[in-house]
Design a protein around this motif. Structure first.
Motif, short mmCIF file in Angstrom:
data_model
loop_
_atom_site.label_atom_id
_atom_site.label_comp_id
_atom_site.label_asym_id
_atom_site.label_seq_id
_atom_site.Cartn_x
_atom_site.Cartn_y
_atom_site.Cartn_z
N VAL A 61 -26.22 -31.55 -44.31
CA VAL A 61 -26.75 -31.54 -42.94
C VAL A 61 -28.07 -32.30 -42.89
CG1 VAL A 61 -27.72 -30.05 -41.14
CG2 VAL A 61 -25.52 -29.46 -42.19
N ALA A 62 -28.89 -32.12 -43.92
CA ALA A 62 -30.18 -32.81 -43.96
C ALA A 62 -30.00 -34.33 -44.00
CB ALA A 62 -30.99 -32.35 -45.18
N GLY A 63 -28.87 -34.79 -44.53
CA GLY A 63 -28.62 -36.22 -44.63
C GLY A 63 -27.91 -36.82 -43.43
N GLN A 64 -27.58 -36.00 -42.43
CA GLN A 64 -26.88 -36.47 -41.24
C GLN A 64 -27.82 -36.49 -40.04
OE1 GLN A 64 -23.45 -37.21 -40.64
NE2 GLN A 64 -23.18 -37.22 -42.85
N PRO A 65 -28.16 -37.64 -39.52
CA PRO A 65 -29.02 -37.64 -38.33
C PRO A 65 -28.25 -37.14 -37.11
CG PRO A 65 -28.30 -39.86 -38.84
CD PRO A 65 -27.79 -38.98 -39.94
N ALA A 66 -28.94 -36.45 -36.23
CA ALA A 66 -28.33 -35.96 -34.98
C ALA A 66 -28.38 -37.07 -33.94
CB ALA A 66 -29.09 -34.74 -34.48
N VAL A 78 -29.51 -24.76 -39.25
CA VAL A 78 -29.59 -24.82 -40.70
C VAL A 78 -31.05 -24.70 -41.14
CG1 VAL A 78 -29.17 -26.28 -42.73
CG2 VAL A 78 -27.41 -26.04 -40.97
N LEU A 79 -31.95 -25.36 -40.44
CA LEU A 79 -33.38 -25.22 -40.74
C LEU A 79 -33.82 -23.77 -40.61
CD1 LEU A 79 -36.28 -26.22 -41.23
CD2 LEU A 79 -36.40 -26.74 -38.77
N LEU A 83 -35.34 -21.53 -43.49
CA LEU A 83 -36.71 -21.05 -43.33
C LEU A 83 -36.82 -19.55 -43.54
CD1 LEU A 83 -39.65 -21.67 -42.39
CD2 LEU A 83 -38.85 -21.23 -40.05
N ASP A 84 -35.90 -18.82 -42.95
CA ASP A 84 -35.99 -17.36 -43.03
C ASP A 84 -34.59 -16.78 -42.93
OD1 ASP A 84 -36.62 -14.71 -42.98
OD2 ASP A 84 -37.99 -14.84 -41.29
N HIS A 85 -34.02 -16.43 -44.06
CA HIS A 85 -32.65 -15.95 -44.04
C HIS A 85 -32.55 -14.43 -44.24
CE1 HIS A 85 -33.63 -17.07 -48.18
NE2 HIS A 85 -32.95 -16.01 -48.51
N THR A 86 -33.63 -13.72 -43.94
CA THR A 86 -33.54 -12.27 -44.02
C THR A 86 -32.66 -11.77 -42.89
OG1 THR A 86 -35.53 -11.99 -42.70
CG2 THR A 86 -35.81 -12.03 -45.09
N ASP A 87 -31.91 -10.74 -43.17
CA ASP A 87 -30.95 -10.22 -42.20
C ASP A 87 -31.62 -9.82 -40.89
OD1 ASP A 87 -28.25 -9.72 -41.71
OD2 ASP A 87 -28.55 -7.58 -42.03
N ALA A 88 -32.83 -9.31 -40.98
CA ALA A 88 -33.52 -8.82 -39.79
C ALA A 88 -33.92 -9.94 -38.83
CB ALA A 88 -34.76 -8.03 -40.19
N SER A 89 -34.13 -11.14 -39.35
CA SER A 89 -34.66 -12.19 -38.48
C SER A 89 -33.74 -13.39 -38.30
CB SER A 89 -36.00 -12.68 -39.02
OG SER A 89 -35.83 -13.25 -40.29
N LEU A 90 -32.69 -13.49 -39.07
CA LEU A 90 -31.88 -14.70 -39.03
C LEU A 90 -31.20 -14.92 -37.69
CD1 LEU A 90 -30.78 -17.12 -40.56
CD2 LEU A 90 -28.96 -15.66 -41.41
N PHE A 91 -30.71 -13.88 -37.08
CA PHE A 91 -29.93 -14.03 -35.86
C PHE A 91 -30.67 -13.54 -34.62
CE2 PHE A 91 -27.05 -13.69 -39.46
CZ PHE A 91 -26.32 -14.85 -39.31
N HIS A 92 -31.97 -13.32 -34.76
CA HIS A 92 -32.77 -12.81 -33.65
C HIS A 92 -34.05 -13.62 -33.54
CE1 HIS A 92 -30.07 -9.40 -33.71
NE2 HIS A 92 -30.30 -9.26 -35.00
N PRO A 93 -34.64 -13.67 -32.36
CA PRO A 93 -35.92 -14.38 -32.23
C PRO A 93 -36.99 -13.74 -33.10
CG PRO A 93 -35.15 -13.54 -30.09
CD PRO A 93 -34.20 -13.07 -31.13
N LEU A 104 -42.12 -21.95 -33.41
CA LEU A 104 -41.78 -23.33 -33.05
C LEU A 104 -40.31 -23.63 -33.31
CD1 LEU A 104 -44.92 -25.26 -34.33
CD2 LEU A 104 -44.07 -25.21 -31.98
N VAL A 105 -39.80 -23.21 -34.46
CA VAL A 105 -38.39 -23.47 -34.77
C VAL A 105 -37.49 -22.73 -33.79
CG1 VAL A 105 -36.55 -23.22 -36.48
CG2 VAL A 105 -38.81 -23.99 -37.20
N TRP A 106 -37.81 -21.46 -33.49
CA TRP A 106 -36.97 -20.72 -32.55
C TRP A 106 -37.03 -21.35 -31.16
CZ3 TRP A 106 -33.26 -17.37 -33.59
CH2 TRP A 106 -32.64 -16.75 -32.50
N GLY A 107 -38.22 -21.81 -30.74
CA GLY A 107 -38.35 -22.48 -29.45
C GLY A 107 -37.53 -23.77 -29.42
N ALA A 108 -37.54 -24.53 -30.52
CA ALA A 108 -36.74 -25.75 -30.59
C ALA A 108 -35.25 -25.42 -30.56
CB ALA A 108 -37.10 -26.54 -31.85
N LEU A 109 -34.85 -24.32 -31.19
CA LEU A 109 -33.45 -23.87 -31.12
C LEU A 109 -33.07 -23.57 -29.67
CD1 LEU A 109 -33.03 -21.50 -34.19
CD2 LEU A 109 -31.46 -23.34 -33.55
#
Length: 119
Positions: A61-66, A78-79, A83-93, A104-109
């Protein structure tokens, strides 16, 4: 790694078809990883194989430009998981007191979801 049915490639309708396909694979593996982490006891070998597969997909994914908001959304998901793959925060703001990078990443999402028409 647990047996997972392969995800069929998306039709070649735009320049982000491969990126979207990789994102779909990443979500399946991430969900599988999350489910395995919740089972007791946790077996190291399946988690190690899933981690290797996730890392490989992240590299791809890192090698594929959007080229579209949908492609950007894949890269941001993917970023976020890297960045943070803990269960508590991965799928929530992030929590209100979270650091600027997480916000910033969540806002960009959110922006990419809106631009891609995925609300």
């Amino acid at each position: 790694m647990p047996d997972i049915a392969p995800i069929p490639p998306l039709p070649d309708v735009d320049e982000d078809h491969m990126l979207r396909h990789l994102g779909a694979e990443h979500r399946v593996l991430l969900d599988t990883y999350r489910a395995l982490c919740r089972t007791q006891p946790i077996a190291d070998e399946p988690l190690d194989r899933l981690t290797e597969a996730l890392t490989d997909l992240e590299e791809r994914v890192a090698g594929q430009p959007a080229h579209s908001a949908a492609g950007l959304l894949v890269r941001l998901h993917v970023l976020w998981s890297a960045l943070d793959h803990t269960d508590a925060s991965l799928f929530h703001p992030p929590e209100p007191g979270a650091g600027i990078v997480h916000r910033l990443v969540w806002g960009a999402l959110d922006d990419a979801r809106r631009l891609a028409g995925e609300r």
